[in-house]
Write an enzyme that holds these catalytic residues in place. Structure first.
Site, mmCIF file in Angstrom:
data_model
loop_
_atom_site.group_PDB
_atom_site.id
_atom_site.type_symbol
_atom_site.label_atom_id
_atom_site.label_comp_id
_atom_site.label_asym_id
_atom_site.label_seq_id
_atom_site.Cartn_x
_atom_site.Cartn_y
_atom_site.Cartn_z
ATOM 1 N N ARG A 89 0.966 -1.107 -0.025
ATOM 2 C CA ARG A 89 0.162 0.033 0.114
ATOM 3 C C ARG A 89 0.870 1.165 -0.152
ATOM 4 O O ARG A 89 0.442 2.224 -0.741
ATOM 5 C CB ARG A 89 -0.894 0.064 1.329
ATOM 6 C CG ARG A 89 -1.663 1.300 1.363
ATOM 7 C CD ARG A 89 -2.811 1.150 2.289
ATOM 8 N NE ARG A 89 -2.478 0.758 3.689
ATOM 9 C CZ ARG A 89 -1.670 1.313 4.705
ATOM 10 N NH1 ARG A 89 -1.413 2.348 4.614
ATOM 11 N NH2 ARG A 89 -1.651 0.561 5.848
ATOM 12 N N LYS A 134 -7.913 6.183 -19.571
ATOM 13 C CA LYS A 134 -8.151 6.477 -20.942
ATOM 14 C C LYS A 134 -6.793 6.234 -21.708
ATOM 15 O O LYS A 134 -6.662 5.207 -21.959
ATOM 16 C CB LYS A 134 -8.412 8.225 -20.944
ATOM 17 C CG LYS A 134 -9.686 8.354 -19.872
ATOM 18 C CD LYS A 134 -11.066 7.428 -19.774
ATOM 19 C CE LYS A 134 -12.023 7.949 -19.257
ATOM 20 N NZ LYS A 134 -11.897 8.016 -17.459
ATOM 21 N N ASP A 168 -6.200 19.123 -15.637
ATOM 22 C CA ASP A 168 -6.562 17.913 -16.104
ATOM 23 C C ASP A 168 -6.112 17.804 -17.352
ATOM 24 O O ASP A 168 -6.693 18.301 -18.315
ATOM 25 C CB ASP A 168 -8.195 17.706 -15.758
ATOM 26 C CG ASP A 168 -8.524 16.293 -16.204
ATOM 27 O OD1 ASP A 168 -7.983 15.683 -16.866
ATOM 28 O OD2 ASP A 168 -9.695 15.979 -15.941
ATOM 29 N N TYR A 215 -15.547 17.889 -15.773
ATOM 30 C CA TYR A 215 -15.762 16.556 -16.018
ATOM 31 C C TYR A 215 -16.759 16.123 -15.024
ATOM 32 O O TYR A 215 -16.775 16.299 -13.748
ATOM 33 C CB TYR A 215 -14.653 15.429 -16.008
ATOM 34 C CG TYR A 215 -14.910 14.043 -15.399
ATOM 35 C CD1 TYR A 215 -15.790 13.183 -16.606
ATOM 36 C CD2 TYR A 215 -14.580 13.540 -14.703
ATOM 37 C CE1 TYR A 215 -16.001 12.031 -16.274
ATOM 38 C CE2 TYR A 215 -14.700 12.173 -14.295
ATOM 39 C CZ TYR A 215 -15.234 11.456 -15.227
ATOM 40 O OH TYR A 215 -15.820 10.175 -15.032
#
Length: 369
Positions: free
Chosen positions: A42, A190, A165, A94
């Site tokens: 982690r 993406k 972004d 977004y």
């Protein structure tokens, strides 16, 4: 290294004595206690280290943090802000991140959404407690273009942190850190993944400062991190990013021009078109216009749905950036609070043969004209 070379070699972190050409996947969740040990996956993992090293170099930053999704990356930025901070963000931000701010952080942060294509709107929205400016360019789904350099200049004059972004453009076509942004955000689901089979997000910083330290602390303590296998897949996929983006942009440019001339199309949103209101700014800060476009079908939502139902090679599905062409009537996905026109179709233009895509789109449009 040039970008194409960096994308291939920048994500290999080889520790195996057999010197494999490709870094192996380290699945262990725990590591033996010794000097320099990673201790627990982690907190860190060899595959995540390799991915973050690659992301840092791609965006020309000083450090990167990988996350389990783009929304997890964005949420970490919002969590790192002091309680009661004011955020200025695009009105057409977004939908997923905007929903996150409005639904999850509505009682913790103050929010102002405005049209950031006009820098005067930013100046009007400034408050004494404004801490963060969020930029998204090109925007989703209207492909609006904001002037990163000018916005960051105003932000710096007012001691704001600026996050951009860069998902649509990718570092192949745009480098916000070089234009003044403090942090770059990506949904690596993406174009970085590129094959519609990896969920991920990323933040890359210009400076390793106290705010960045808080982001890394949330990443490691909160644990919204990608798996070693996802990190491995992202490093693998990024090797072809430059060449995929060139193909996506070429196809999108041709399809945008075709749609712009079709009698059944009311309007096309693509910054590569010279009549796009953001074309000049996009040309000054981007080296390519990307693989996403949107267009308005003449008529209403039923007409747009008919176009979609008549297509063969464009899959009606959410997301973008894969090698296959995807589209959707975006308002239907965003829900009743959407400001997106009901007849707007967002297209992620894939890497199929361009002739097939054009013939498919022409046939679908002609059937409803």
């Amino acid at each position: 290294m040039k970008f194409e070379t960096l994308a291939i070699h920048g994500g290999n972190l080889i520790t195996d004595s057999q010197k494999p050409v490709i870094q192996p996947i380290t699945l262990s969740t725990t590591f033996g206690h010794q000097e320099g040990s990673l201790i627990y996956t982690r907190a860190n993992n060899p595959n995540r280290m390799a991915l973050e090293q690659l992301l840092t170099q791609m965006e020309m930053g000083t450090a990167a943090a990988a996350f389990s999704s783009g929304n997890a990356a964005g949420m970490t930025v919002f969590q790192a802000l002091p309680l009661g901070s004011h955020i200025i963000a695009p009105a057409d931000m977004y939908h997923g991140l905007k929903k996150l701010l409005v639904d999850v952080f509505k009682d913790k942060l103050e929010l102002t959404f405005t049209d950031l294509t006009d820098i005067e709107n930013l100046k009007k929205c400034l408050q004494p407690n404004t801490k963060l400016l969020w930029i998204e360019t090109p925007s989703n789904p209207l492909l609006k273009i904001s002037d990163i350099k000018s916005l960051c200049t105003v932000a710096k004059e007012n001691d704001l942190i600026t996050v951009c972004d860069n998902t649509f453009a990718t570092p192949v076509f745009q480098n916000p850190l070089k234009l003044g942004a403090d942090i770059v955000m990506h949904s690596s689901t993406k174009y970085f993944g590129g094959h519609s089979d990896i969920l991920g997000g990323a933040l890359i910083t210009k400076q390793n400062n106290s705010f960045w330290e808080q982001i890394v602390n949330i990443q490691k303590t909160g644990g919204a991190v990608p798996s070693p296998f996802d990190c491995y897949l992202l490093c693998r996929s990024i090797k072809t990013l430059a060449y995929r983006m060139k193909g996506h942009a070429e196809h999108a440019g041709v399809l945008a021009t075709f749609l712009d001339q079709h009698k059944q199309v009311e309007r096309v949103f693509y910054p590569g078109l010279t009549h796009h209101p953001g074309h000049e700014v996009a040309s000054s800060q981007m080296s390519g216009f990307g693989g996403i476009l949107s267009f308005l079908v003449k008529g209403g939502p039923d007409d747009a749905d008919k176009v979609i139902s008549n297509l063969k090679y464009f899959n009606n599905a959410t997301s973008l950036g894969g090698v296959e062409s995807l589209l959707e009537r975006r308002a239907a996905v965003e829900g009743p609070d959407t400001k997106t026109p009901q007849n707007l179709i967002r297209v992620s233009v894939g890497l199929e043969h361009l002739d097939d895509l054009l013939e498919d789109m022409e046939s679908a449009l002609d059937k409803v004209s």
